[in-house]
Write an enzyme that holds these catalytic residues in place. Sequence first.
Site, PDB file in Angstrom:
ATOM      1  N   GLY A 201       0.814  -1.201   0.000  1.00 31.84           N
ATOM      2  CA  GLY A 201       0.000   0.000   0.000  1.00 31.84           C
ATOM      3  C   GLY A 201       0.852   1.258   0.000  1.00 31.84           C
ATOM      4  O   GLY A 201       1.898   1.314   0.644  1.00 31.84           O
TER       5      GLY A 201
ATOM      6  N   ARG B 240      13.407  10.255  -2.646  1.00 30.84           N
ATOM      7  CA  ARG B 240      14.296  11.399  -2.899  1.00 30.84           C
ATOM      8  C   ARG B 240      15.561  11.297  -2.057  1.00 30.84           C
ATOM      9  O   ARG B 240      16.684  11.505  -2.549  1.00 30.84           O
ATOM     10  CB  ARG B 240      13.542  12.694  -2.594  1.00 30.84           C
ATOM     11  CG  ARG B 240      14.370  13.977  -2.647  1.00 30.84           C
ATOM     12  CD  ARG B 240      13.458  15.162  -2.308  1.00 30.84           C
ATOM     13  NE  ARG B 240      14.191  16.422  -2.256  1.00 30.84           N
ATOM     14  CZ  ARG B 240      14.778  16.905  -1.169  1.00 30.84           C
ATOM     15  NH1 ARG B 240      14.753  16.224  -0.033  1.00 30.84           N
ATOM     16  NH2 ARG B 240      15.408  18.071  -1.216  1.00 30.84           N
TER      17      ARG B 240
ATOM     18  N   VAL C  29      17.895   8.398  -3.207  1.00 30.17           N
ATOM     19  CA  VAL C  29      18.580   8.719  -4.461  1.00 30.17           C
ATOM     20  C   VAL C  29      19.701   9.725  -4.224  1.00 30.17           C
ATOM     21  O   VAL C  29      20.857   9.510  -4.626  1.00 30.17           O
ATOM     22  CB  VAL C  29      17.578   9.261  -5.505  1.00 30.17           C
ATOM     23  CG1 VAL C  29      18.311   9.793  -6.733  1.00 30.17           C
ATOM     24  CG2 VAL C  29      16.594   8.165  -5.905  1.00 30.17           C
TER      25      VAL C  29
ATOM     26  N   ARG D  97       0.846  -5.111  -5.561  1.00 29.22           N
ATOM     27  CA  ARG D  97       0.962  -6.351  -4.792  1.00 29.22           C
ATOM     28  C   ARG D  97       1.608  -7.406  -5.686  1.00 29.22           C
ATOM     29  O   ARG D  97       1.413  -7.422  -6.902  1.00 29.22           O
ATOM     30  CB  ARG D  97      -0.416  -6.836  -4.347  1.00 29.22           C
ATOM     31  CG  ARG D  97      -1.257  -5.778  -3.623  1.00 29.22           C
ATOM     32  CD  ARG D  97      -0.771  -5.506  -2.225  1.00 29.22           C
ATOM     33  NE  ARG D  97      -1.640  -4.530  -1.546  1.00 29.22           N
ATOM     34  CZ  ARG D  97      -1.407  -4.063  -0.329  1.00 29.22           C
ATOM     35  NH1 ARG D  97      -0.347  -4.470   0.345  1.00 29.22           N
ATOM     36  NH2 ARG D  97      -2.227  -3.184   0.220  1.00 29.22           N
TER      37      ARG D  97
ATOM     38  N   ASP E 275       5.430  -5.038   6.470  1.00 30.00           N
ATOM     39  CA  ASP E 275       5.985  -6.349   6.820  1.00 30.00           C
ATOM     40  C   ASP E 275       6.084  -7.277   5.612  1.00 30.00           C
ATOM     41  O   ASP E 275       7.064  -8.012   5.461  1.00 30.00           O
ATOM     42  CB  ASP E 275       5.130  -7.012   7.901  1.00 30.00           C
ATOM     43  CG  ASP E 275       5.454  -6.488   9.298  1.00 30.00           C
ATOM     44  OD1 ASP E 275       6.484  -5.803   9.448  1.00 30.00           O
ATOM     45  OD2 ASP E 275       4.676  -6.761  10.226  1.00 30.00           O
TER      46      ASP E 275
ATOM     47  N   THR F 255       4.153   2.655   5.799  1.00 31.32           N
ATOM     48  CA  THR F 255       2.768   2.195   5.933  1.00 31.32           C
ATOM     49  C   THR F 255       2.008   3.136   6.845  1.00 31.32           C
ATOM     50  O   THR F 255       2.543   3.570   7.876  1.00 31.32           O
ATOM     51  CB  THR F 255       2.685   0.762   6.491  1.00 31.32           C
ATOM     52  OG1 THR F 255       1.319   0.460   6.832  1.00 31.32           O
ATOM     53  CG2 THR F 255       3.548   0.579   7.726  1.00 31.32           C
TER      54      THR F 255
ATOM     55  N   ASP G 275      -0.370   2.287   8.664  1.00 31.53           N
ATOM     56  CA  ASP G 275      -1.002   1.506   9.726  1.00 31.53           C
ATOM     57  C   ASP G 275      -0.253   1.508  11.057  1.00 31.53           C
ATOM     58  O   ASP G 275      -0.808   1.097  12.074  1.00 31.53           O
ATOM     59  CB  ASP G 275      -1.186   0.050   9.277  1.00 31.53           C
ATOM     60  CG  ASP G 275      -2.016  -0.070   8.015  1.00 31.53           C
ATOM     61  OD1 ASP G 275      -2.820   0.834   7.750  1.00 31.53           O
ATOM     62  OD2 ASP G 275      -1.851  -1.070   7.282  1.00 31.53           O
TER      63      ASP G 275
ATOM     64  N   ASP H   7       1.902  -0.507  12.039  1.00 26.28           N
ATOM     65  CA  ASP H   7       1.829  -1.877  12.543  1.00 26.28           C
ATOM     66  C   ASP H   7       3.123  -2.662  12.375  1.00 26.28           C
ATOM     67  O   ASP H   7       3.113  -3.890  12.456  1.00 26.28           O
ATOM     68  CB  ASP H   7       0.679  -2.629  11.868  1.00 26.28           C
ATOM     69  CG  ASP H   7       0.841  -2.736  10.351  1.00 26.28           C
ATOM     70  OD1 ASP H   7       1.714  -2.036   9.785  1.00 26.28           O
ATOM     71  OD2 ASP H   7       0.094  -3.517   9.735  1.00 26.28           O
TER      72      ASP H   7
ATOM     73  N   MET I 271      -8.956   3.348   8.378  1.00 21.98           N
ATOM     74  CA  MET I 271      -8.108   2.256   7.882  1.00 21.98           C
ATOM     75  C   MET I 271      -7.167   1.748   8.976  1.00 21.98           C
ATOM     76  O   MET I 271      -7.182   2.219  10.113  1.00 21.98           O
ATOM     77  CB  MET I 271      -7.335   2.714   6.654  1.00 21.98           C
ATOM     78  CG  MET I 271      -8.239   3.024   5.469  1.00 21.98           C
ATOM     79  SD  MET I 271      -7.351   3.476   3.962  1.00 21.98           S
ATOM     80  CE  MET I 271      -6.876   1.849   3.368  1.00 21.98           C
TER      81      MET I 271
ATOM     82  N   ARG J 166      -5.953  -1.922   8.501  1.00 14.83           N
ATOM     83  CA  ARG J 166      -5.963  -3.399   8.380  1.00 14.83           C
ATOM     84  C   ARG J 166      -6.374  -4.008   9.722  1.00 14.83           C
ATOM     85  O   ARG J 166      -7.453  -3.726  10.229  1.00 14.83           O
ATOM     86  CB  ARG J 166      -4.600  -3.919   7.922  1.00 14.83           C
ATOM     87  CG  ARG J 166      -4.267  -3.585   6.486  1.00 14.83           C
ATOM     88  CD  ARG J 166      -3.084  -4.390   5.978  1.00 14.83           C
ATOM     89  NE  ARG J 166      -1.914  -4.255   6.830  1.00 14.83           N
ATOM     90  CZ  ARG J 166      -0.798  -4.948   6.656  1.00 14.83           C
ATOM     91  NH1 ARG J 166      -0.703  -5.822   5.679  1.00 14.83           N
ATOM     92  NH2 ARG J 166       0.239  -4.757   7.451  1.00 14.83           N
TER      93      ARG J 166
ATOM     94  N   GLU K 119     -16.838   8.989  21.544  1.00 18.31           N
ATOM     95  CA  GLU K 119     -17.471   8.345  22.703  1.00 18.31           C
ATOM     96  C   GLU K 119     -17.133   6.855  22.786  1.00 18.31           C
ATOM     97  O   GLU K 119     -17.072   6.287  23.865  1.00 18.31           O
ATOM     98  CB  GLU K 119     -18.993   8.531  22.639  1.00 18.31           C
ATOM     99  CG  GLU K 119     -19.485   9.895  23.071  1.00 18.31           C
ATOM    100  CD  GLU K 119     -19.123  11.006  22.099  1.00 18.31           C
ATOM    101  OE1 GLU K 119     -18.800  12.111  22.562  1.00 18.31           O
ATOM    102  OE2 GLU K 119     -19.165  10.767  20.863  1.00 18.31           O
TER     103      GLU K 119
ATOM    104  N   ARG L 296      -4.922   7.472   2.510  1.00 16.46           N
ATOM    105  CA  ARG L 296      -3.609   7.177   1.928  1.00 16.46           C
ATOM    106  C   ARG L 296      -3.054   8.364   1.137  1.00 16.46           C
ATOM    107  O   ARG L 296      -1.862   8.414   0.859  1.00 16.46           O
ATOM    108  CB  ARG L 296      -3.705   5.983   0.975  1.00 16.46           C
ATOM    109  CG  ARG L 296      -3.891   4.645   1.663  1.00 16.46           C
ATOM    110  CD  ARG L 296      -3.548   3.536   0.677  1.00 16.46           C
ATOM    111  NE  ARG L 296      -3.814   2.235   1.226  1.00 16.46           N
ATOM    112  CZ  ARG L 296      -3.020   1.578   2.040  1.00 16.46           C
ATOM    113  NH1 ARG L 296      -1.888   2.148   2.447  1.00 16.46           N
ATOM    114  NH2 ARG L 296      -3.326   0.385   2.479  1.00 16.46           N
TER     115      ARG L 296
END
Length: 324
Positions: free
Chosen positions: A15, A25, A28, A76, A107, A129, A131, A133, A173, A175, A191, A257
């Site tokens: 993703g 950048r 490189v 992917r 991962d 990522t 996430d 995670d 989002m 995952r 709440e 994203r």
Amino acid sequence: MAKKINTIAVLTSGGDAPGMNAAIRAVVRKSLQNGLNVKGIKKGYAGLLNEEIIDLQKKDVSDIIQRGGTVLGTARCPEFAELEVQQKAAEICRKHGIDGIVVIGGDGSYRGALALSRQGINTVGLPGTIDLDISCTDYTIGFDTAINTAMQAIDKVRDTSSSHERCSIIEVMGRNAGYIALWCGIANGAEDILIPEKYDYNEQSIINNIINNRKRGKTHHIIINAEGIGHSTSMARRIEAATGVETRATILGYMQRGGSPTCKDRFFASVMGAYAADLLADGKTNRVVCHKNGDFCDFDIEEALQMEKQISEYQFEVARQLSL
């Protein structure tokens, strides 16, 4: 003895995340300053297998630091889990004179980097990522932009929810990780916060919370629901039927994203990218760049993949207490 490196490549995998361009950048420009040749691989591991490989110079990464997404593209590539495919990828690297690769992703991307390392290609991973995670690092590139994007959207939903005296379920989002939901839940004063790591699927407790808040005069109710739980629309129907309170679901989706990366994401991506370039210039391999305990560092990929990350009990408890 460290392997001599002449040419490195950079790819983005999985993703996309805001800040990936800043990392590209930095990789490189720092590699060129280190006297190395640099190539870009388009569309991740799939692009490597298709030999979508280009030469990169400083001017090729000008004016991209502020752009969301990834200029190299991403995809992917489930077939990369197969040994024969990994061997083919390593041969393609050797064909193009690529001694080392910087892999920017999560991962799954790290597992691909580990596989290439085992085939003799020096590899360094960068945590890209939204996430948050990845267990070995306290920070991942793209997380800050994503939570700010989500926070601003949730503020807007709260405005209309309050006007119509609604309950709003807002799905973010992440995952199977609840970090975006937890941070936004606290930052937006939600709440209820539903995250995979803590949710017991007891909807009755949410229903009771809504009813009790109405009795206290609260005119709206915000529920932040993590992607790993999902089913926000059907949940909204059940809650409305049980409480009599108009309930709407909003799924923020892929907007999280996109967008120009925040200063924090640009800064972390730039430093991490430069760090990765230096590791490869020194002949290092099978490493991942991390931010741990306030400083930048690196770990062995296999060690990093075995680490576990937990939601802070204290932070989750703070979220519950502040919502009362």
